[in-house]
Design an enzyme around this catalytic site. Structure first.
Site, PDB file in Angstrom:
ATOM      1  N   HIS A 307       0.818  -1.111   0.294  1.00 25.54           N
ATOM      2  CA  HIS A 307       0.270  -0.071   0.249  1.00 25.54           C
ATOM      3  C   HIS A 307       1.083   1.054   0.175  1.00 25.54           C
ATOM      4  O   HIS A 307       1.885   1.379   0.487  1.00 25.54           O
ATOM      5  CB  HIS A 307      -0.533   0.209   0.811  1.00 25.54           C
ATOM      6  CG  HIS A 307      -1.928   0.867   1.116  1.00 25.54           C
ATOM      7  ND1 HIS A 307      -1.823   2.215   1.483  1.00 25.54           N
ATOM      8  CD2 HIS A 307      -3.382   0.892   0.622  1.00 25.54           C
ATOM      9  CE1 HIS A 307      -2.880   3.301   1.513  1.00 25.54           C
ATOM     10  NE2 HIS A 307      -3.777   1.950   0.990  1.00 25.54           N
ATOM     11  N   ASP A 364      -7.920  -4.177  -0.611  1.00 23.59           N
ATOM     12  CA  ASP A 364      -8.176  -4.817  -1.533  1.00 23.59           C
ATOM     13  C   ASP A 364      -8.366  -6.252  -2.080  1.00 23.59           C
ATOM     14  O   ASP A 364      -9.024  -6.909  -2.752  1.00 23.59           O
ATOM     15  CB  ASP A 364      -8.018  -4.653  -2.644  1.00 23.59           C
ATOM     16  CG  ASP A 364      -7.699  -2.751  -3.096  1.00 23.59           C
ATOM     17  OD1 ASP A 364      -8.759  -2.518  -2.039  1.00 23.59           O
ATOM     18  OD2 ASP A 364      -6.509  -2.315  -3.207  1.00 23.59           O
TER      19      ASP A 364
HETATM   20  C1  MLT Z   1      -8.239   3.657  -0.208  1.00 20.21           C
HETATM   21  O1  MLT Z   1      -8.588   3.128   1.007  1.00 20.21           O
HETATM   22  O2  MLT Z   1      -9.014   4.614  -0.365  1.00 20.21           O
HETATM   23  C2  MLT Z   1      -6.806   3.451  -1.093  1.00 20.21           C
HETATM   24  O3  MLT Z   1      -6.160   2.462   0.190  1.00 20.21           O
HETATM   25  C3  MLT Z   1      -6.183   4.259  -1.275  1.00 20.21           C
HETATM   26  C4  MLT Z   1      -4.921   5.303  -0.766  1.00 20.21           C
HETATM   27  O4  MLT Z   1      -5.479   5.249   0.325  1.00 20.21           O
HETATM   28  O5  MLT Z   1      -4.783   5.736  -1.464  1.00 20.21           O
END
Ligand code: MLT
Length: 429
Positions: A307, A364
């Site tokens: 992430h 995800d």
């Molecule tokens: C989110 O929940 O929006 C995703 O993990 C992406 C992010 O935070 O950049």
């Protein structure tokens, strides 16, 4: 004395005030930098840029912390409901019983959409991706409620737009699926709670009785809570940027939906499932794909691992993994794709290559698995993400508006041609 940083440029010293948040995060305030020095800052992808001050969500990527309005995500996922979390994000506090009842009743009252919205569905190709339909129809709400574009909405008028959007998105989202399948569209049922009603609109048929499984309702509440906000991610920044031009709530959220659709953002959960399907089609040998992922010369990428901001683990993934295990066990699901997912997860958690690169399964990865287990089709995964993220987008749009933030207008460092004269066409080679 207030803390500041000293910047020395061409022998001249400039003082940059230091801003500190309630969780001790620090920033240099460069608001006057260009006026004072002629310089701007360059930060492609905004990884070092605080675009706003916000009191909604706190995230610590190093420690794996996520809190909405100060409340840990673990507690909210365990004890709250999606509608209560939506209230918390949008209005900044946990509701009293009466406030929650009222919020929930208001949303229930507004779940119907204008009958002309049904006609718009007929204009889309039947195989259209549900995210294309969702973003278009959410934007179309501006046409049905033209007063929503006013820059001077009262608190009551903003609240009404909030309620309408929270209510109608679930009807529109379920209909994108029904339309795609060629099924009759189900009208909402006001005797059901938010998640039960969504499941009813998605899965029931006028010809048969549909029993709502409370285990699926509970899993759905959890999933939506986990996705409800994530501070200044790509789609939320889009909502704030579009909203900063005084665009309507519907138009701003529609722009956010398009950002979310990108495979590098919310589209990732669909990509995870497609990757699992491709591995299965290839024979299901996960070690082959682990080797491919490690091979620099191979274009194969493991989707749903690592992430951008969480450096050690994604706190949402921990919760969702547990929920996925529970749901699969409770529903007695035996799915070969889930076996492939478990093997990949195991490899990533034990292989030094993935550990060193911090490529652990993220939210995800597991959300795709759990959505599949509860019967949500792959193409709807990102729609489910949008449904969950809506209260976050609304809260961020509202905060931006209440704080009277200026229109967003980044600068650039121009790298094109310097001035040159126009060449008539016959003289060009
Ligand atoms: C989110 O929940 O929006 C995703 O993990 C992406 C992010 O935070 O950049």
């Amino acid at each position: 004395m207030a803390e500041s940083a000293e910047l020395i440029l061409d022998g001249k010293s400039y003082s940059l005030p230091v801003i500190e948040g309630t969780e001790r995060e620090k920033a240099f305030d460069i608001g006057k930098l260009r006026d004072q020095t002629g310089y701007v800052t360059l930060d492609s992808g905004y990884k070092n840029t605080g675009a706003t001050k916000s009191a909604i969500t706190f995230l610590d990527g190093e420690e794996g912390i996520l809190r909405y309005r100060g409340y840990p995500i673990e507690q909210l996922a365990e004890k709250s409901s999606f509608i209560e979390v939506a209230y918390l994000l949008i209005y900044g506090k946990l509701p009293t019983e009466a406030e929650l009842q009222n919020f929930s009743n208001q949303i229930t009252k507004h779940t119907l959409v204008h009958e002309d919205v049904r006609k718009i569905f007929d204009g889309f190709p039947s195989a259209a991706h549900p995210m294309a339909i969702l973003s278009s129809l959410i934007c179309s709400l501006t046409a049905f409620y033209p007063e929503s574009v006013s820059p001077d909405l009262s608190k009551e008028e903003i609240d009404l737009n909030v309620i309408r959007l929270m209510a109608k998105i679930s009807t529109i989202a379920a209909w994108t699926y029904k339309n795609n399948m060629g099924h009759p569209l189900n009208y909402p049922r006001n005797d059901l709670d938010y998640c039960s009603n969504f499941l009813y609109m998605m899965f029931s048929f006028p010809t048969e009785k549909y029993d709502i499984d409370p285990r699926i309702v509970s899993a759905l509440n959890k999933l939506l809570i986990l996705h409800a906000d994530h501070e200044q991610n790509c789609s939320t920044s889009t909502v704030r940027l579009v909203g900063s031009a005084n665009a309507s709530l519907y138009g701003s959220v529609s722009a956010g939906i398009n950002a979310l659709w990108g495979p590098l953002h919310g589209g990732a959960n669909q990509e995870v499932l497609e990757m699992l399907q491709a591995i299965q089609k290839d024979g299901g040998d996960t070690s082959k794909f682990i080797a491919k992922a490690k091979d620099k010369n191979d274009s194969f990428r493991l989707m749903g691992f690592g992430h951008r901001v969480y450096k050690n683990f994604d706190p949402r993934a921990k919760i969702i993994k547990k929920a996925a295990d529970e749901v699969l066990a409770a529903l007695g699901i035996d799915d070969p794709l889930l076996k492939i997912a478990q093997e990949l997860e195991q490899a990533a958690l034990t292989d030094q290559y993935f550990i060193e690169r911090k490529l652990y399964p993220n939210v995800d990865f597991y959300s795709g698995i759990i959505y599949r287990a509860i019967g949500i089709p792959t193409e709807m995964f990102t729609v489910m993400f949008a449904l969950g993220r809506l209260p976050g987008w609304i809260a961020q749009w509202k905060e931006m508006r209440e704080n009277k933030e200026p229109i967003g207008r980044p600068r650039q460092i121009y790298t094109g041609e310097t001035e040159r004269d126009y060449t008539p066409i016959e003289q060009r080679s």
